[in-house]
Write a protein that holds these residues in place. Structure first.
Motif, PDB file in Angstrom:
ATOM      1  N   PHE A 240      -3.988  -6.160  -2.168  1.00 31.80           N
ATOM      2  CA  PHE A 240      -4.453  -4.821  -1.805  1.00 31.80           C
ATOM      3  C   PHE A 240      -5.090  -4.826  -0.416  1.00 31.80           C
ATOM      4  O   PHE A 240      -4.812  -3.951   0.409  1.00 31.80           O
ATOM      5  CB  PHE A 240      -5.452  -4.318  -2.850  1.00 31.80           C
ATOM      6  CG  PHE A 240      -6.055  -2.991  -2.514  1.00 31.80           C
ATOM      7  CD1 PHE A 240      -5.318  -1.835  -2.654  1.00 31.80           C
ATOM      8  CD2 PHE A 240      -7.354  -2.908  -2.061  1.00 31.80           C
ATOM      9  CE1 PHE A 240      -5.865  -0.604  -2.341  1.00 31.80           C
ATOM     10  CE2 PHE A 240      -7.916  -1.690  -1.749  1.00 31.80           C
ATOM     11  CZ  PHE A 240      -7.165  -0.527  -1.889  1.00 31.80           C
ATOM     12  N   VAL A 241      -5.936  -5.822  -0.141  1.00 31.65           N
ATOM     13  CA  VAL A 241      -6.585  -5.906   1.166  1.00 31.65           C
ATOM     14  C   VAL A 241      -5.558  -6.138   2.269  1.00 31.65           C
ATOM     15  O   VAL A 241      -5.625  -5.514   3.335  1.00 31.65           O
ATOM     16  CB  VAL A 241      -7.662  -7.019   1.172  1.00 31.65           C
ATOM     17  CG1 VAL A 241      -8.175  -7.266   2.579  1.00 31.65           C
ATOM     18  CG2 VAL A 241      -8.810  -6.653   0.245  1.00 31.65           C
TER      19      VAL A 241
ATOM     20  N   GLY B 279      -2.435  -5.210   2.225  1.00 33.24           N
ATOM     21  CA  GLY B 279      -1.713  -3.960   2.394  1.00 33.24           C
ATOM     22  C   GLY B 279      -2.514  -2.921   3.145  1.00 33.24           C
ATOM     23  O   GLY B 279      -2.002  -2.251   4.052  1.00 33.24           O
ATOM     24  N   MET B 280      -3.790  -2.777   2.810  1.00 32.84           N
ATOM     25  CA  MET B 280      -4.620  -1.778   3.485  1.00 32.84           C
ATOM     26  C   MET B 280      -4.874  -2.163   4.937  1.00 32.84           C
ATOM     27  O   MET B 280      -4.888  -1.302   5.811  1.00 32.84           O
ATOM     28  CB  MET B 280      -5.946  -1.604   2.741  1.00 32.84           C
ATOM     29  CG  MET B 280      -5.793  -0.985   1.367  1.00 32.84           C
ATOM     30  SD  MET B 280      -4.878   0.564   1.358  1.00 32.84           S
ATOM     31  CE  MET B 280      -6.020   1.631   2.194  1.00 32.84           C
ATOM     32  N   ARG B 281      -5.070  -3.441   5.207  1.00 31.32           N
ATOM     33  CA  ARG B 281      -5.277  -3.891   6.591  1.00 31.32           C
ATOM     34  C   ARG B 281      -4.014  -3.712   7.423  1.00 31.32           C
ATOM     35  O   ARG B 281      -4.077  -3.570   8.629  1.00 31.32           O
ATOM     36  CB  ARG B 281      -5.696  -5.361   6.624  1.00 31.32           C
ATOM     37  CG  ARG B 281      -7.112  -5.593   6.234  1.00 31.32           C
ATOM     38  CD  ARG B 281      -7.994  -5.222   7.380  1.00 31.32           C
ATOM     39  NE  ARG B 281      -9.392  -5.377   6.997  1.00 31.32           N
ATOM     40  CZ  ARG B 281     -10.384  -5.212   7.829  1.00 31.32           C
ATOM     41  NH1 ARG B 281     -10.156  -4.926   9.084  1.00 31.32           N
ATOM     42  NH2 ARG B 281     -11.616  -5.334   7.419  1.00 31.32           N
ATOM     43  N   SER B 282      -2.863  -3.735   6.781  1.00 35.38           N
ATOM     44  CA  SER B 282      -1.612  -3.551   7.509  1.00 35.38           C
ATOM     45  C   SER B 282      -1.395  -2.089   7.894  1.00 35.38           C
ATOM     46  O   SER B 282      -0.804  -1.797   8.931  1.00 35.38           O
ATOM     47  CB  SER B 282      -0.432  -4.033   6.670  1.00 35.38           C
ATOM     48  OG  SER B 282      -0.547  -5.419   6.431  1.00 35.38           O
ATOM     49  N   PHE B 283      -1.863  -1.150   7.056  1.00 37.34           N
ATOM     50  CA  PHE B 283      -1.657   0.268   7.317  1.00 37.34           C
ATOM     51  C   PHE B 283      -2.740   0.875   8.194  1.00 37.34           C
ATOM     52  O   PHE B 283      -2.481   1.825   8.919  1.00 37.34           O
ATOM     53  CB  PHE B 283      -1.577   1.052   6.007  1.00 37.34           C
ATOM     54  CG  PHE B 283      -0.310   0.784   5.250  1.00 37.34           C
ATOM     55  CD1 PHE B 283       0.928   1.043   5.810  1.00 37.34           C
ATOM     56  CD2 PHE B 283      -0.359   0.264   3.972  1.00 37.34           C
ATOM     57  CE1 PHE B 283       2.100   0.795   5.113  1.00 37.34           C
ATOM     58  CE2 PHE B 283       0.799   0.011   3.267  1.00 37.34           C
ATOM     59  CZ  PHE B 283       2.027   0.277   3.835  1.00 37.34           C
ATOM     60  N   ILE B 284      -3.960   0.360   8.125  1.00 37.59           N
ATOM     61  CA  ILE B 284      -5.073   0.935   8.881  1.00 37.59           C
ATOM     62  C   ILE B 284      -5.122   0.296  10.262  1.00 37.59           C
ATOM     63  O   ILE B 284      -5.097  -0.925  10.404  1.00 37.59           O
ATOM     64  CB  ILE B 284      -6.405   0.721   8.138  1.00 37.59           C
ATOM     65  CG1 ILE B 284      -6.383   1.472   6.808  1.00 37.59           C
ATOM     66  CG2 ILE B 284      -7.579   1.173   8.989  1.00 37.59           C
ATOM     67  CD1 ILE B 284      -7.589   1.197   5.937  1.00 37.59           C
TER      68      ILE B 284
ATOM     69  N   LYS C 186      -6.572 -11.005   7.296  1.00 34.80           N
ATOM     70  CA  LYS C 186      -5.279 -11.095   6.614  1.00 34.80           C
ATOM     71  C   LYS C 186      -4.935 -12.546   6.278  1.00 34.80           C
ATOM     72  O   LYS C 186      -4.433 -12.837   5.194  1.00 34.80           O
ATOM     73  CB  LYS C 186      -4.177 -10.492   7.473  1.00 34.80           C
ATOM     74  CG  LYS C 186      -4.210  -8.995   7.558  1.00 34.80           C
ATOM     75  CD  LYS C 186      -3.037  -8.531   8.409  1.00 34.80           C
ATOM     76  CE  LYS C 186      -3.258  -7.184   8.980  1.00 34.80           C
ATOM     77  NZ  LYS C 186      -2.199  -6.762   9.894  1.00 34.80           N
TER      78      LYS C 186
END
Length: 69
Positions: free
Chosen positions: A36-37, A39-44, A56
């Motif tokens: 989850f982290v 994925g969120m770091r990739s989008f933000i 990451k």
């Protein structure tokens, strides 16, 4: 199968069912939380890309540890 040293054996490694259940729970929480982290770091969009990349990489390492569990 690991070699026994007379003190511990393969059967006694996680003989207690409660310990075995907790290891599975921690492994699943670790894997899904780190994915989850990542994925969120990739989008933000991050201001400091070095910091985001370091997080990451640490999440990837922690996720591999969860898979190992």
């Amino acid at each position: 199968m690991p070699l026994t040293d007379g003190i511990s054996s393969f059967e006694d490694l996680l003989a207690n069912n409660i310990l075995r259940i907790f290891v599975w729970v921690i492994a699943f929480i670790t894997c899904f939380g780190n994915l989850f982290v990542i994925g969120m770091r990739s989008f933000i969009k991050a201001e400091n890309t070095t910091h985001a990349t370091s997080i990451k990489i640490l999440c990837c390492a922690d996720c591999l540890m969860g898979i190992y569990l």
